[in-house]
Design a protein around this motif. Structure first.
Motif, PDB file in Angstrom:
ATOM      1  N   THR A  46       0.126   5.578  12.845  1.00  0.00           N
ATOM      2  CA  THR A  46       0.115   4.122  12.782  1.00  0.00           C
ATOM      3  C   THR A  46      -0.924   3.624  11.784  1.00  0.00           C
ATOM      4  N   VAL A  47      -2.138   4.232  11.839  1.00  0.00           N
ATOM      5  CA  VAL A  47      -3.207   3.821  10.932  1.00  0.00           C
ATOM      6  C   VAL A  47      -2.839   4.131   9.488  1.00  0.00           C
ATOM      7  N   CYS A  48      -2.248   5.322   9.261  1.00  0.00           N
ATOM      8  CA  CYS A  48      -1.849   5.697   7.902  1.00  0.00           C
ATOM      9  C   CYS A  48      -0.802   4.734   7.355  1.00  0.00           C
ATOM     10  N   ALA A  49       0.116   4.310   8.236  1.00  0.00           N
ATOM     11  CA  ALA A  49       1.133   3.349   7.808  1.00  0.00           C
ATOM     12  C   ALA A  49       0.481   2.011   7.452  1.00  0.00           C
ATOM     13  N   ALA A  50      -0.505   1.613   8.282  1.00  0.00           N
ATOM     14  CA  ALA A  50      -1.207   0.356   8.005  1.00  0.00           C
ATOM     15  C   ALA A  50      -2.027   0.457   6.724  1.00  0.00           C
ATOM     16  N   ALA A  51      -2.544   1.667   6.463  1.00  0.00           N
ATOM     17  CA  ALA A  51      -3.378   1.865   5.264  1.00  0.00           C
ATOM     18  C   ALA A  51      -2.593   1.624   3.988  1.00  0.00           C
ATOM     19  N   ARG A  52      -1.270   1.698   4.053  1.00  0.00           N
ATOM     20  CA  ARG A  52      -0.460   1.441   2.868  1.00  0.00           C
ATOM     21  C   ARG A  52      -0.655   0.017   2.364  1.00  0.00           C
ATOM     22  N   HIS A  53      -1.070  -0.864   3.275  1.00  0.00           N
ATOM     23  CA  HIS A  53      -1.314  -2.251   2.870  1.00  0.00           C
ATOM     24  C   HIS A  53      -2.633  -2.391   2.116  1.00  0.00           C
ATOM     25  N   LEU A  54      -3.457  -1.342   2.136  1.00  0.00           N
ATOM     26  CA  LEU A  54      -4.714  -1.354   1.404  1.00  0.00           C
ATOM     27  C   LEU A  54      -4.557  -0.813  -0.016  1.00  0.00           C
ATOM     28  N   VAL A  55      -3.382  -0.310  -0.321  1.00  0.00           N
ATOM     29  CA  VAL A  55      -3.130   0.295  -1.627  1.00  0.00           C
ATOM     30  C   VAL A  55      -2.988  -0.780  -2.696  1.00  0.00           C
ATOM     31  N   CYS A  56      -3.585  -0.527  -3.853  1.00  0.00           N
ATOM     32  CA  CYS A  56      -3.443  -1.448  -4.986  1.00  0.00           C
ATOM     33  C   CYS A  56      -1.995  -1.472  -5.449  1.00  0.00           C
ATOM     34  N   ALA A  57      -1.440  -2.656  -5.598  1.00  0.00           N
ATOM     35  CA  ALA A  57      -0.028  -2.781  -5.975  1.00  0.00           C
ATOM     36  C   ALA A  57       0.235  -2.332  -7.409  1.00  0.00           C
ATOM     37  N   ILE A  58      -0.815  -2.220  -8.224  1.00  0.00           N
ATOM     38  CA  ILE A  58      -0.639  -1.810  -9.618  1.00  0.00           C
ATOM     39  C   ILE A  58      -0.736  -0.293  -9.754  1.00  0.00           C
ATOM     40  N   THR A  59      -1.783   0.286  -9.178  1.00  0.00           N
ATOM     41  CA  THR A  59      -2.003   1.734  -9.315  1.00  0.00           C
ATOM     42  C   THR A  59      -1.301   2.555  -8.247  1.00  0.00           C
ATOM     43  N   ARG A  60      -0.950   1.907  -7.115  1.00  0.00           N
ATOM     44  CA  ARG A  60      -0.378   2.585  -5.945  1.00  0.00           C
ATOM     45  C   ARG A  60      -1.368   3.601  -5.372  1.00  0.00           C
ATOM     46  N   GLU A  61      -2.657   3.333  -5.550  1.00  0.00           N
ATOM     47  CA  GLU A  61      -3.728   4.177  -5.027  1.00  0.00           C
ATOM     48  C   GLU A  61      -4.675   3.312  -4.197  1.00  0.00           C
ATOM     49  N   LEU A  62      -5.487   3.963  -3.358  1.00  0.00           N
ATOM     50  CA  LEU A  62      -6.529   3.242  -2.643  1.00  0.00           C
ATOM     51  C   LEU A  62      -7.586   2.799  -3.647  1.00  0.00           C
ATOM     52  N   PRO A  63      -7.951   1.532  -3.657  1.00  0.00           N
ATOM     53  CA  PRO A  63      -8.906   1.051  -4.664  1.00  0.00           C
ATOM     54  C   PRO A  63     -10.339   1.501  -4.386  1.00  0.00           C
ATOM     55  N   ILE A  64     -11.088   1.715  -5.457  1.00  0.00           N
ATOM     56  CA  ILE A  64     -12.505   2.038  -5.357  1.00  0.00           C
ATOM     57  C   ILE A  64     -13.327   0.752  -5.272  1.00  0.00           C
ATOM     58  N   ASP A  65     -12.941  -0.242  -6.081  1.00  0.00           N
ATOM     59  CA  ASP A  65     -13.591  -1.553  -6.065  1.00  0.00           C
ATOM     60  C   ASP A  65     -12.535  -2.604  -5.746  1.00  0.00           C
ATOM     61  N   LEU A 107     -10.836 -13.899  -8.324  1.00  0.00           N
ATOM     62  CA  LEU A 107     -10.833 -12.629  -7.590  1.00  0.00           C
ATOM     63  C   LEU A 107     -12.041 -12.593  -6.668  1.00  0.00           C
ATOM     64  N   LEU A 108     -11.816 -12.191  -5.418  1.00  0.00           N
ATOM     65  CA  LEU A 108     -12.905 -12.112  -4.446  1.00  0.00           C
ATOM     66  C   LEU A 108     -13.148 -10.657  -4.055  1.00  0.00           C
ATOM     67  N   PRO A 109     -14.403 -10.206  -4.074  1.00  0.00           N
ATOM     68  CA  PRO A 109     -14.694  -8.830  -3.644  1.00  0.00           C
ATOM     69  C   PRO A 109     -14.266  -8.620  -2.201  1.00  0.00           C
ATOM     70  N   ALA A 110     -13.543  -7.536  -1.954  1.00  0.00           N
ATOM     71  CA  ALA A 110     -13.068  -7.219  -0.601  1.00  0.00           C
ATOM     72  C   ALA A 110     -13.980  -6.140  -0.008  1.00  0.00           C
ATOM     73  N   VAL A 111     -15.195  -6.557   0.368  1.00  0.00           N
ATOM     74  CA  VAL A 111     -16.214  -5.611   0.820  1.00  0.00           C
ATOM     75  C   VAL A 111     -15.779  -4.893   2.096  1.00  0.00           C
ATOM     76  N   GLN A 112     -15.236  -5.637   3.047  1.00  0.00           N
ATOM     77  CA  GLN A 112     -14.827  -5.015   4.305  1.00  0.00           C
ATOM     78  C   GLN A 112     -13.695  -4.022   4.086  1.00  0.00           C
ATOM     79  N   VAL A 113     -12.786  -4.347   3.178  1.00  0.00           N
ATOM     80  CA  VAL A 113     -11.698  -3.417   2.856  1.00  0.00           C
ATOM     81  C   VAL A 113     -12.264  -2.127   2.270  1.00  0.00           C
ATOM     82  N   ARG A 114     -13.235  -2.269   1.358  1.00  0.00           N
ATOM     83  CA  ARG A 114     -13.862  -1.090   0.750  1.00  0.00           C
ATOM     84  C   ARG A 114     -14.519  -0.209   1.820  1.00  0.00           C
ATOM     85  N   ASN A 115     -15.236  -0.848   2.743  1.00  0.00           N
ATOM     86  CA  ASN A 115     -15.896  -0.089   3.808  1.00  0.00           C
ATOM     87  C   ASN A 115     -14.893   0.575   4.734  1.00  0.00           C
TER      88      ASN A 115
END
Length: 289
Positions: A46-65, A107-115
């Motif tokens: 379930t968490v992995c499926a939800a994590a897909r919403h954290l993926v950058c829509a351009i790179t299709r990777e989890l963002p560093i910043d 653009l707003l920094p997504a600090v909580q998302v990064r953490n």
């Protein structure tokens, strides 16, 4: 008081382990463990499926910043900034890379998302290629930050390397010829031969800095005298083609290509591809003598 004939708690536990079916408790314990394991698997899925919403829509990777754009989606800051820059240069409006609808540029920094991403990856909740790619990108970012710190503290090796990374857009850095020149020049100012060679090339060609043939040639010639094979290669190029104010001179071109290619230079920072090109151009010139 317990009866002398009654088994102790330790003895009962031992008997249960030796014959769980007879005791009954061991089977229930395994059932609980199996149920817990299955629940953990479902939670992770379930968490992995939800994590897909954290993926950058351009790179299709989890963002560093990660940043949140005005379309409400999460992006890698570098990628969405470049998207916006290109849209502003080519079109009248900026559109969302996710919805294709018009959006603002804030653009707003997504600090909580990064953490959250860091916690999920480091605790193994997100795994597989997404996690591995994130770890690689995070490692590259940390390496760049360390190199920048060293360069700012006066390390000429770090200055030269940082210049190369900016020149080529390596390790997550956006390609930036002005930054590349800045670090080459800083290294050159500290008498680094490699920095002299590349700062000289930048100045002579007006890359990242105002063009000055005389200044660029002076630095490049000094670098060649100090043993830079890169400087020798560029001098070979310019004499072969008659560019950057030099006369077209086959003999001079052969001389400089040979110095770049034969390993006689004391400061060797010509990449493998450049070395092969120097050898090929030298052979071609010598064949036509």
């Amino acid at each position: 008081m317990s009866s002398p004939s009654a088994p102790s708690a330790e003895a009962a536990a031992a008997a249960e382990e030796e014959n769980p079916a007879a005791a009954g408790g061991g089977g229930r314990k395994r059932d609980r463990e199996d149920a817990l394991e299955e629940q953990l698997k479902r939670t992770k899925t379930t968490v992995c499926a939800a994590a897909r919403h954290l993926v950058c829509a351009i790179t299709r990777e989890l963002p560093i910043d990660p940043v949140t754009a005005e379309d409400g989606f999460i992006y890698e800051e570098r990628e969405i900034s470049e998207w916006i820059r290109k849209k502003q240069a080519d079109e009248d409006t900026v559109t969302s890379p996710t919805t294709n609808a018009e959006m603002g540029t804030k653009l707003l920094p997504a600090v909580q998302v990064r953490n959250n991403i860091r916690d999920l990856v480091e605790n193994g909740v997100i795994d597989g290629e997404l996690a591995e790619h994130w770890k690689e990108a995070m490692g590259a970012k940390e390496m760049v930050e360390k190199t920048k710190k060293n360069a700012e503290e006066g390390d000429v090796d770090a200055m030269y390397i940082l210049g190369l990374w900016y020149e080529n857009g390596s390790f997550g850095l956006v390609q930036n010829v002005e930054e590349a020149y800045k670090w080459f020049k800083k290294a050159a100012d500290l008498k680094d031969t490699r920095g002299m060679a590349l700062a000289g090339w930048c100045i002579a060609n007006g890359v990242g800095v105002r063009k000055s043939l005389s200044h660029g040639m002076m630095l490049l010639t000094l670098a060649s005298e100090r043993g830079s094979d890169v400087a020798c290669y560029f001098l070979g190029e310019w004499h072969r083609d008659g560019t950057t104010g030099l006369p077209k001179d086959k003999k001079e071109a052969i001389y400089w290509y040979k110095r770049a290619a034969d390993g006689s230079c004391s400061v060797r920072h010509l990449m493998k591809e450049g070395l092969e090109m120097a050898k090929a151009k030298l052979e071609a010139l010598e064949a036509n003598e």
